[in-house]
Design an enzyme around this catalytic site. Sequence first.
Site, PDB file in Angstrom:
ATOM      1  N   GLY A 195       0.746  -1.305   0.072  1.00  0.00           N
ATOM      2  CA  GLY A 195      -0.087   0.102   0.086  1.00  0.00           C
ATOM      3  C   GLY A 195       0.872   1.133  -0.151  1.00  0.00           C
ATOM      4  O   GLY A 195       0.410   2.128  -0.779  1.00  0.00           O
ATOM      5  N   GLY A 230       3.821  -7.587   2.159  1.00  0.00           N
ATOM      6  CA  GLY A 230       4.097  -8.685   2.745  1.00  0.00           C
ATOM      7  C   GLY A 230       3.507  -9.884   1.973  1.00  0.00           C
ATOM      8  O   GLY A 230       4.150 -10.847   1.587  1.00  0.00           O
TER       9      GLY A 230
HETATM   10  C1  3PG Z   1      -0.663  -4.745   4.630  1.00  0.00           C
HETATM   11  O1  3PG Z   1      -0.844  -3.336   4.775  1.00  0.00           O
HETATM   12  O2  3PG Z   1       0.488  -5.372   4.360  1.00  0.00           O
HETATM   13  C2  3PG Z   1      -1.838  -5.518   4.878  1.00  0.00           C
HETATM   14  O3  3PG Z   1      -2.887  -5.021   5.234  1.00  0.00           O
HETATM   15  C3  3PG Z   1      -1.483  -6.465   6.125  1.00  0.00           C
HETATM   16  O4  3PG Z   1      -1.056  -5.446   7.204  1.00  0.00           O
HETATM   17  P1  3PG Z   1      -0.499  -6.289   8.637  1.00  0.00           P
HETATM   18  O5  3PG Z   1       1.083  -6.250   8.302  1.00  0.00           O
HETATM   19  O6  3PG Z   1      -0.770  -5.112   9.614  1.00  0.00           O
HETATM   20  O7  3PG Z   1      -1.071  -7.569   8.845  1.00  0.00           O
END
Ligand code: 3PG
Length: 396
Positions: free
Chosen positions: A353, A377
Amino acid sequence: MKIRTLKEIANLKGKKVLLRVDFNVPLKKNGDVQDDTRMVESLPTIKYLQKKGAKIIIVSHLGRPDGKVKEELRLTKVAKHLQKILKKQVKKVDESIGENVEKAISKLKDGQILMLENIRFHKEEETCEKNFTKKLASLADLYVNDAFGTAHRSHASTAGVAEYLKAYAGLLMEKEIKHLSPLLDKKIPRPLTMIFGGAKIDTKIGIIQNFLKKADYFLMGGALANTFLYAAGYNVGNSLYEKDKKDIAQKIMMECEKDKDKFVLPHDLIVASEISDKVATKNIPVEDVIGDMKILDIGKWSAEKFCNIITKSKTIIWNGPLGFCEFKPFQKGTEAVAKFLAKSKCTSIIGGGDTADSLKRLKINPEKFTHVSTGGGACIEFLSGEKLPGIEALRQ
Ligand code: 3PG
């Protein structure tokens, strides 16, 4: 990879669909949505469900509230933004399970949408606690997962509910798998260069380890690089870094030591005394960081070095901005590398994002890259060959 998809559902009319999306979007200081890429990417799924007459119950997380209610992480403004871009009413409740939620669902007409509150306000979401998962599943007749960005999490709403409801991939989930699958494992054209930035070191460090044998180069920027610089013995001043990751960071660097230039840390940096749009910056060698200086971007010569390595590469996988791109003075490193990559002929996968948000801020057309994934991720874990719980739950 065979998964059940939304279009296989014979009759959606009047069916209550629990739709997991990843609306974990960057926010402005006042809480408004800063970058709605992830929301726009899920619109086809939402519109499809509406057209078929489903009652849509939207579930998402926002940030990491760690099982507590955090006012600034309510999904109210996200629901309003969805209503604006969808041009259809989006109702919102301030809870995720319970009587009020059930009441609101019972009032839904075919094609209407109800957004639940940030699911991570419940600690049971992340632990995938059985009773909570069952309660969440009991709200609907079917489960559709469009949250590719969260598919690497084994949470109640990303995987757990699939034990109680028939589960299908949404159109975005399907699209991401389709674009990324050809690059799985041995099919990745080499040399493969991984560019890592941003701050989420806990997720990324495991991924770096997964890629140690598969990738030819690692180019490090963002707050992530600070932790490695610290582990390599440099003074990082007053910068963001993670002290407790020193050992693992050193281990990774040692494993790369025998291949010259395999693990590239920035050798010059942009530093400032504070994070703001007006602050004066300096481009200095890494050895010159002292006192309360904050490292906020890679320097000009490091960006050039990164571009030289891109020239030698056939595939680039990039996750996380190289500087604090929300602020103009710290955008140059990301801008130089992104513009160079946009012109290159190699296969380029951009994930996450914040990375997508940076491209938007820098007005770089995402179509210049092979694929811009909504997953950060999740995207690189998928490409490393790991099985993602959110996708496994959709397998036929
Ligand atoms: C991200 O932004 O990578 C996903 O929404 C997952 O978020 P997180 O790493 O807080 O689980």
